[in-house]
Design a protein around this motif. Structure first.
Motif, mmCIF file in Angstrom:
data_model
loop_
_atom_site.group_PDB
_atom_site.id
_atom_site.type_symbol
_atom_site.label_atom_id
_atom_site.label_comp_id
_atom_site.label_asym_id
_atom_site.label_seq_id
_atom_site.Cartn_x
_atom_site.Cartn_y
_atom_site.Cartn_z
ATOM 1 N N ASN A 1 -71.640 -17.299 1.942
ATOM 2 C CA ASN A 1 -72.453 -16.445 1.083
ATOM 3 C C ASN A 1 -73.474 -15.612 1.832
ATOM 4 N N ALA A 2 -73.489 -15.693 3.188
ATOM 5 C CA ALA A 2 -74.520 -14.968 3.922
ATOM 6 C C ALA A 2 -74.085 -14.648 5.345
ATOM 7 N N VAL A 3 -74.605 -13.526 5.830
ATOM 8 C CA VAL A 3 -74.514 -13.200 7.252
ATOM 9 C C VAL A 3 -75.788 -12.445 7.613
ATOM 10 N N VAL A 4 -76.391 -12.847 8.721
ATOM 11 C CA VAL A 4 -77.566 -12.153 9.260
ATOM 12 C C VAL A 4 -77.084 -11.202 10.341
ATOM 13 N N MET A 5 -77.634 -9.985 10.347
ATOM 14 C CA MET A 5 -77.282 -9.003 11.368
ATOM 15 C C MET A 5 -78.464 -8.830 12.307
ATOM 16 N N ARG A 6 -78.234 -9.006 13.604
ATOM 17 C CA ARG A 6 -79.334 -9.001 14.585
ATOM 18 C C ARG A 6 -80.145 -7.708 14.493
ATOM 19 N N GLY A 7 -81.424 -7.864 14.154
ATOM 20 C CA GLY A 7 -82.307 -6.717 14.052
ATOM 21 C C GLY A 7 -81.910 -5.724 12.984
ATOM 22 N N ASN A 8 -81.095 -6.148 12.033
ATOM 23 C CA ASN A 8 -80.544 -5.195 11.071
ATOM 24 C C ASN A 8 -80.409 -5.775 9.671
ATOM 25 N N THR B 1 -67.244 -12.260 9.815
ATOM 26 C CA THR B 1 -68.265 -13.155 10.360
ATOM 27 C C THR B 1 -68.828 -14.065 9.271
ATOM 28 N N MET B 2 -68.870 -13.592 8.028
ATOM 29 C CA MET B 2 -69.318 -14.442 6.917
ATOM 30 C C MET B 2 -68.392 -15.633 6.732
ATOM 31 N N ASP B 3 -67.127 -15.476 7.105
ATOM 32 C CA ASP B 3 -66.154 -16.565 7.067
ATOM 33 C C ASP B 3 -66.056 -17.201 5.676
ATOM 34 N N PHE C 1 -77.219 -22.588 2.039
ATOM 35 C CA PHE C 1 -76.528 -21.852 3.095
ATOM 36 C C PHE C 1 -75.945 -22.800 4.129
ATOM 37 N N THR C 2 -74.968 -22.289 4.876
ATOM 38 C CA THR C 2 -74.424 -23.072 5.975
ATOM 39 C C THR C 2 -75.461 -23.177 7.092
ATOM 40 N N ASP C 3 -75.282 -24.137 7.963
ATOM 41 C CA ASP C 3 -76.158 -24.292 9.114
ATOM 42 C C ASP C 3 -75.273 -24.430 10.363
ATOM 43 N N PRO C 4 -75.273 -23.444 11.229
ATOM 44 C CA PRO C 4 -76.126 -22.262 11.196
ATOM 45 C C PRO C 4 -75.602 -21.170 10.273
ATOM 46 N N VAL C 5 -76.512 -20.342 9.799
ATOM 47 C CA VAL C 5 -76.110 -19.132 9.081
ATOM 48 C C VAL C 5 -75.447 -18.203 10.100
ATOM 49 N N PRO C 6 -74.285 -17.635 9.792
ATOM 50 C CA PRO C 6 -73.613 -16.773 10.759
ATOM 51 C C PRO C 6 -74.477 -15.580 11.183
ATOM 52 N N LEU C 7 -74.367 -15.213 12.450
ATOM 53 C CA LEU C 7 -75.098 -14.083 13.012
ATOM 54 C C LEU C 7 -74.119 -13.023 13.497
ATOM 55 N N TRP C 8 -74.275 -11.794 12.998
ATOM 56 C CA TRP C 8 -73.556 -10.638 13.539
ATOM 57 C C TRP C 8 -74.423 -10.108 14.670
ATOM 58 N N ASP C 9 -73.999 -10.329 15.906
ATOM 59 C CA ASP C 9 -74.851 -10.113 17.080
ATOM 60 C C ASP C 9 -74.736 -8.678 17.593
ATOM 61 N N ASP C 10 -75.138 -7.740 16.747
ATOM 62 C CA ASP C 10 -75.080 -6.333 17.116
ATOM 63 C C ASP C 10 -76.114 -5.594 16.262
ATOM 64 N N PRO C 11 -77.085 -4.905 16.880
ATOM 65 C CA PRO C 11 -78.147 -4.261 16.110
ATOM 66 C C PRO C 11 -77.781 -2.888 15.551
ATOM 67 N N GLN C 12 -76.573 -2.418 15.815
ATOM 68 C CA GLN C 12 -76.203 -1.071 15.388
ATOM 69 C C GLN C 12 -75.945 -1.003 13.883
ATOM 70 N N LEU C 13 -76.185 0.164 13.301
ATOM 71 C CA LEU C 13 -75.836 0.384 11.901
ATOM 72 C C LEU C 13 -74.332 0.259 11.725
ATOM 73 N N ILE C 14 -73.935 -0.220 10.564
ATOM 74 C CA ILE C 14 -72.514 -0.444 10.284
ATOM 75 C C ILE C 14 -71.956 0.823 9.630
ATOM 76 N N TYR D 1 -65.709 -7.734 -0.686
ATOM 77 C CA TYR D 1 -64.923 -7.871 -1.911
ATOM 78 C C TYR D 1 -63.440 -8.070 -1.601
ATOM 79 N N ARG D 2 -62.964 -7.481 -0.531
ATOM 80 C CA ARG D 2 -61.565 -7.696 -0.133
ATOM 81 C C ARG D 2 -61.361 -9.117 0.386
ATOM 82 N N GLU D 3 -62.312 -9.590 1.201
ATOM 83 C CA GLU D 3 -62.186 -10.900 1.832
ATOM 84 C C GLU D 3 -62.451 -12.041 0.855
ATOM 85 N N GLN D 4 -63.314 -11.806 -0.130
ATOM 86 C CA GLN D 4 -63.747 -12.876 -1.027
ATOM 87 C C GLN D 4 -63.491 -12.473 -2.484
#
Length: 224
Positions: free
Chosen positions: A137-144, A132-134, A107-120, A70-73
């Motif tokens: 409208n989307a960001v995928v989080m690795r394994g999360n 990372t969403m830049d 969606f953009t191609d590629p959809v951005p990936l947050w490459d970290d499986p840890q909880l935020i 919400y701050r960024e967008q």
């Protein structure tokens, strides 16, 4: 928001984990109750959260992601944080759904990936996910899981379903050994296909929320 939460659960896009929110004004948003979304009841009012500031008591730590988006967008009016199963599987291989069909065109191609499986759980992590969403409208989080931002809560729910459908299509082509033959939509093709007219979002929202008891009650009241 309760209807949206239950729709996400019925569609298998969340389970015990996941949350959604809608912006109230420039400085505040409403996040759903901190419980499995399928179990959110008509008397679960959610919690008002400041866009800037500490999370209120009882609010899940990953709601920091919502704050930073919400701050960024400034145009984002809703955020869904979900766990779509096929998106999750692809992300474990550091893959995000390719833009292969109509649903993927949004969606953009590629959809951005947050490459970290840890909880935020920290401000720094949440800020980095939002960056990372830049502005998209989307960001995928690795394994999360997945985070979607949209101009309305209805669109955020629909786009979450679209992303999982894009992931299923990509997964099936890879499983069939057709990865190299897959026709990725160009930017021009995607722009032409990603329309909102013809009740595109509304029809999918109706489909995903059909049978919700609270929505049915609202419809009856409006009809009277």
């Amino acid at each position: 928001m309760r209807v949206a939460a239950r729709a996400l659960a019925r569609a298998g896009l969340v389970h015990a984990y996941g949350h959604c929110s809608t912006r109230l004004d420039a400085g505040h948003f409403l996040v759903c109750a901190a419980k499995p979304m399928a179990l959110i009841m008509p008397d679960d009012e959610g919690v008002i959260v400041p866009v800037h500031g500490e999370l209120p008591d009882g609010v899940l730590g990953e709601v920091r992601i919502h704050q930073h988006i919400y701050r960024e967008q400034p145009d984002a009016a809703a955020v869904v944080r979900s766990m779509p199963p096929t998106v999750m599987s692809l992300s474990a291989a550091r893959r995000t759904p390719r833009r292969l069909h109509g649903m993927g065109a949004y969606f953009t191609d590629p959809v951005p990936l947050w490459d970290d499986p840890q909880l935020i759980r920290t401000e720094a992590q949440a800020a980095a996910v939002a960056r990372t969403m830049d502005g998209g409208n989307a960001v995928v989080m690795r394994g999360n899981g997945l985070v979607i931002a949209a101009p309305s809560l209805e669109q955020a729910v629909v786009l979450t379903w679209y992303m999982e459908d894009a992931a299923r299509t990509d997964w099936q082509l890879r499983a069939a050994g057709l990865e190299a033959q897959a026709a990725v939509l160009s930017a021009q093709e995607a722009r032409a296909r990603a329309v909102g007219t013809g009740r595109i979002y509304e029809r999918m929202w109706d489909y995903l929320t059909d049978g919700d008891p609270e929505l049915s009650q609202i419809t009856k009241q409006d009809a009277q």
